[in-house]
Design a protein around this motif. Structure first.
Motif, PDB file in Angstrom:
ATOM      1  N   ASN A  71       0.820  -1.214   0.000  1.00  0.00           N
ATOM      2  CA  ASN A  71       0.000   0.000   0.000  1.00  0.00           C
ATOM      3  C   ASN A  71       0.856   1.267   0.000  1.00  0.00           C
ATOM      4  OD1 ASN A  71      -2.650   0.953  -0.211  1.00  0.00           O
ATOM      5  ND2 ASN A  71      -2.664   1.527   1.949  1.00  0.00           N
ATOM      6  N   GLN A  72       1.926   1.273  -0.755  1.00  0.00           N
ATOM      7  CA  GLN A  72       2.875   2.375  -0.732  1.00  0.00           C
ATOM      8  C   GLN A  72       2.658   3.365  -1.879  1.00  0.00           C
ATOM      9  OE1 GLN A  72       6.252  -0.132  -0.888  1.00  0.00           O
ATOM     10  NE2 GLN A  72       6.348  -0.217  -3.105  1.00  0.00           N
ATOM     11  N   TYR A  73       3.180   4.565  -1.697  1.00  0.00           N
ATOM     12  CA  TYR A  73       3.169   5.592  -2.734  1.00  0.00           C
ATOM     13  C   TYR A  73       4.383   5.481  -3.655  1.00  0.00           C
ATOM     14  CZ  TYR A  73      -0.645   8.564  -1.008  1.00  0.00           C
ATOM     15  OH  TYR A  73      -1.869   9.070  -0.654  1.00  0.00           O
ATOM     16  N   LEU A  74       5.508   4.971  -3.140  1.00  0.00           N
ATOM     17  CA  LEU A  74       6.751   4.945  -3.911  1.00  0.00           C
ATOM     18  C   LEU A  74       7.049   3.566  -4.480  1.00  0.00           C
ATOM     19  CD1 LEU A  74       7.100   7.623  -2.341  1.00  0.00           C
ATOM     20  CD2 LEU A  74       9.511   7.098  -2.187  1.00  0.00           C
ATOM     21  N   GLU A  75       7.480   3.546  -5.736  1.00  0.00           N
ATOM     22  CA  GLU A  75       7.939   2.334  -6.394  1.00  0.00           C
ATOM     23  C   GLU A  75       9.450   2.437  -6.590  1.00  0.00           C
ATOM     24  OE1 GLU A  75       6.283  -0.342  -6.928  1.00  0.00           O
ATOM     25  OE2 GLU A  75       4.309   0.473  -6.466  1.00  0.00           O
ATOM     26  N   GLY A  76      10.158   1.348  -6.320  1.00  0.00           N
ATOM     27  CA  GLY A  76      11.604   1.336  -6.464  1.00  0.00           C
ATOM     28  C   GLY A  76      12.330   1.464  -5.136  1.00  0.00           C
ATOM     29  N   LEU A  77      11.602   1.305  -4.038  1.00  0.00           N
ATOM     30  CA  LEU A  77      12.170   1.507  -2.702  1.00  0.00           C
ATOM     31  C   LEU A  77      13.355   0.606  -2.391  1.00  0.00           C
ATOM     32  CD1 LEU A  77       9.013   2.079  -0.474  1.00  0.00           C
ATOM     33  CD2 LEU A  77      10.861   3.704  -0.946  1.00  0.00           C
ATOM     34  N   SER A  78      13.371  -0.619  -2.917  1.00  0.00           N
ATOM     35  CA  SER A  78      14.459  -1.537  -2.576  1.00  0.00           C
ATOM     36  C   SER A  78      15.815  -1.058  -3.097  1.00  0.00           C
ATOM     37  CB  SER A  78      14.168  -2.949  -3.079  1.00  0.00           C
ATOM     38  OG  SER A  78      14.187  -2.968  -4.494  1.00  0.00           O
ATOM     39  N   ASN A  79      15.808  -0.086  -4.020  1.00  0.00           N
ATOM     40  CA  ASN A  79      17.047   0.460  -4.562  1.00  0.00           C
ATOM     41  C   ASN A  79      17.529   1.709  -3.832  1.00  0.00           C
ATOM     42  OD1 ASN A  79      17.065  -1.465  -6.682  1.00  0.00           O
ATOM     43  ND2 ASN A  79      15.553  -0.230  -7.767  1.00  0.00           N
ATOM     44  N   LEU A  80      16.750   2.167  -2.845  1.00  0.00           N
ATOM     45  CA  LEU A  80      17.023   3.442  -2.198  1.00  0.00           C
ATOM     46  C   LEU A  80      17.537   3.264  -0.775  1.00  0.00           C
ATOM     47  CD1 LEU A  80      13.795   5.337  -3.288  1.00  0.00           C
ATOM     48  CD2 LEU A  80      15.935   5.095  -4.528  1.00  0.00           C
ATOM     49  N   GLN A  81      18.230   4.286  -0.280  1.00  0.00           N
ATOM     50  CA  GLN A  81      18.729   4.315   1.090  1.00  0.00           C
ATOM     51  C   GLN A  81      17.874   5.298   1.893  1.00  0.00           C
ATOM     52  OE1 GLN A  81      22.996   5.099   1.205  1.00  0.00           O
ATOM     53  NE2 GLN A  81      23.120   4.460  -0.927  1.00  0.00           N
ATOM     54  N   THR A  82      17.074   4.782   2.819  1.00  0.00           N
ATOM     55  CA  THR A  82      16.188   5.625   3.618  1.00  0.00           C
ATOM     56  C   THR A  82      16.982   6.725   4.304  1.00  0.00           C
ATOM     57  OG1 THR A  82      14.777   3.708   3.994  1.00  0.00           O
ATOM     58  CG2 THR A  82      14.426   5.598   5.433  1.00  0.00           C
ATOM     59  N   GLY A  83      16.399   7.909   4.333  1.00  0.00           N
ATOM     60  CA  GLY A  83      17.008   9.049   4.989  1.00  0.00           C
ATOM     61  C   GLY A  83      17.951   9.855   4.124  1.00  0.00           C
ATOM     62  N   LYS A  84      18.313   9.327   2.971  1.00  0.00           N
ATOM     63  CA  LYS A  84      19.282   9.997   2.096  1.00  0.00           C
ATOM     64  C   LYS A  84      18.586  11.004   1.164  1.00  0.00           C
ATOM     65  CE  LYS A  84      22.866   7.643   3.439  1.00  0.00           C
ATOM     66  NZ  LYS A  84      24.032   8.245   4.043  1.00  0.00           N
ATOM     67  N   PRO A  85      19.321  12.037   0.732  1.00  0.00           N
ATOM     68  CA  PRO A  85      18.738  13.037  -0.163  1.00  0.00           C
ATOM     69  C   PRO A  85      18.518  12.503  -1.575  1.00  0.00           C
ATOM     70  CG  PRO A  85      20.811  13.820   0.810  1.00  0.00           C
ATOM     71  CD  PRO A  85      20.663  12.382   1.166  1.00  0.00           C
ATOM     72  N   VAL A  86      17.398  12.906  -2.144  1.00  0.00           N
ATOM     73  CA  VAL A  86      17.042  12.518  -3.508  1.00  0.00           C
ATOM     74  C   VAL A  86      16.722  13.775  -4.313  1.00  0.00           C
ATOM     75  CG1 VAL A  86      16.138  10.273  -2.777  1.00  0.00           C
ATOM     76  CG2 VAL A  86      14.580  12.221  -2.976  1.00  0.00           C
ATOM     77  N   ALA A  87      16.809  13.654  -5.629  1.00  0.00           N
ATOM     78  CA  ALA A  87      16.409  14.731  -6.533  1.00  0.00           C
ATOM     79  C   ALA A  87      15.042  14.392  -7.104  1.00  0.00           C
ATOM     80  CB  ALA A  87      17.427  14.895  -7.659  1.00  0.00           C
ATOM     81  N   MET A  88      14.159  15.358  -7.071  1.00  0.00           N
ATOM     82  CA  MET A  88      12.824  15.191  -7.638  1.00  0.00           C
ATOM     83  C   MET A  88      12.806  15.839  -9.015  1.00  0.00           C
ATOM     84  SD  MET A  88      11.137  13.517  -5.400  1.00  0.00           S
ATOM     85  CE  MET A  88       9.442  13.744  -5.932  1.00  0.00           C
ATOM     86  N   LEU A  89      12.325  15.092 -10.023  1.00  0.00           N
ATOM     87  CA  LEU A  89      12.283  15.556 -11.402  1.00  0.00           C
ATOM     88  C   LEU A  89      10.844  15.765 -11.849  1.00  0.00           C
ATOM     89  CD1 LEU A  89      14.893  13.116 -13.024  1.00  0.00           C
ATOM     90  CD2 LEU A  89      15.301  15.210 -11.703  1.00  0.00           C
ATOM     91  N   GLU A  90      10.642  16.760 -12.705  1.00  0.00           N
ATOM     92  CA  GLU A  90       9.320  17.097 -13.217  1.00  0.00           C
ATOM     93  C   GLU A  90       9.473  17.567 -14.651  1.00  0.00           C
ATOM     94  OE1 GLU A  90       6.107  16.714 -13.179  1.00  0.00           O
ATOM     95  OE2 GLU A  90       5.560  17.860 -11.394  1.00  0.00           O
ATOM     96  N   ASP A  91       8.454  17.323 -15.487  1.00  0.00           N
ATOM     97  CA  ASP A  91       8.565  17.775 -16.871  1.00  0.00           C
ATOM     98  C   ASP A  91       8.265  19.262 -16.998  1.00  0.00           C
ATOM     99  OD1 ASP A  91       5.838  17.332 -16.411  1.00  0.00           O
ATOM    100  OD2 ASP A  91       5.480  16.397 -18.354  1.00  0.00           O
ATOM    101  N   VAL A  92       7.233  19.743 -16.312  1.00  0.00           N
ATOM    102  CA  VAL A  92       6.869  21.152 -16.413  1.00  0.00           C
ATOM    103  C   VAL A  92       6.347  21.642 -15.066  1.00  0.00           C
ATOM    104  CG1 VAL A  92       4.544  20.625 -17.289  1.00  0.00           C
ATOM    105  CG2 VAL A  92       5.552  22.861 -17.753  1.00  0.00           C
ATOM    106  N   VAL A  93       6.728  22.852 -14.689  1.00  0.00           N
ATOM    107  CA  VAL A  93       6.250  23.466 -13.447  1.00  0.00           C
ATOM    108  C   VAL A  93       5.433  24.698 -13.810  1.00  0.00           C
ATOM    109  CG1 VAL A  93       6.942  24.713 -11.366  1.00  0.00           C
ATOM    110  CG2 VAL A  93       8.106  22.587 -11.985  1.00  0.00           C
TER     111      VAL A  93
END
Length: 192
Positions: A111-133
């Protein structure tokens, strides 16, 4: 194509975006606003050359932020962006896993919002990407979901800042928006 400078990549991407993703006319945007142009970044991000250029240019923006450990964004617009950026990051020798933020939780299993969690390190900084703001609302909502999942937001990046208040809303929320193009830049480069 591999030997293009960053500026040559920007010019080529501007021309591709203008040709494939930029339409003038009367449009109602996701935000409910009426606009004299529409930008559908997916048309370029799903094109092989477009994905290549976007992946390289986002990696160029991210390269000085050594603490970034992954790239993600809100489905559906960010799906091709995070994939292209992740693949190019691997080619460049600084692999950044990708993740996708769902608009609603999965509804079964974890029941999660994020897909790909097993590849990530909890607590670490991530970059959020968007096509248009436009207003920044979708990007900020995605950031909240990512923070709720235990990550920190290291930076926000977009292909196009429409220059319609989104950057200001993002600053007010405590973030800095890094864009490949502002609308005025895109039009100037595409028409050069």
């Amino acid at each position: 194509m591999q030997n293009l400078s960053i500026e040559e990549m920007r010019v080529r991407l501007a021309k591709l975006l203008y040709e494939r993703s930029y339409k003038e006319g009367k449009f109602i945007l996701t935000s409910g606003r009426e606009s004299d142009f529409y930008f559908d970044g997916k048309q370029t991000a799903l094109h092989p050359e477009g994905a290549f250029l976007i992946g390289h240019l986002f990696n160029h923006i991210i390269k000085d932020h050594k603490d970034i450990t992954a790239v993600g964004g809100l489905t559906l617009g960010a799906d091709p962006l995070v994939t292209a950026t992740s693949v190019i990051s691997y080619q460049l020798g600084r692999p950044l896993p990708a993740f996708i933020v769902r608009k609603s939780p999965k509804g079964h299993g974890t029941n999660q919002y994020l897909e790909g969690l097993s590849n990530l390190q909890t607590g670490k900084p991530v970059a959020m990407l968007e096509d248009v703001v436009t207003t920044g609302g979708s990007l900020l909502t995605a950031c909240e979901r990512v923070k709720e999942a235990g990550f920190t937001i290291g930076m926000l990046c977009t292909v196009l800042d429409r220059e319609e208040g989104g950057n200001e809303a993002i600053k007010a929320a405590g973030y800095e928006l890094h864009s490949i193009f502002r609308r005025s830049e895109l039009l100037a480069l595409a028409r050069s």
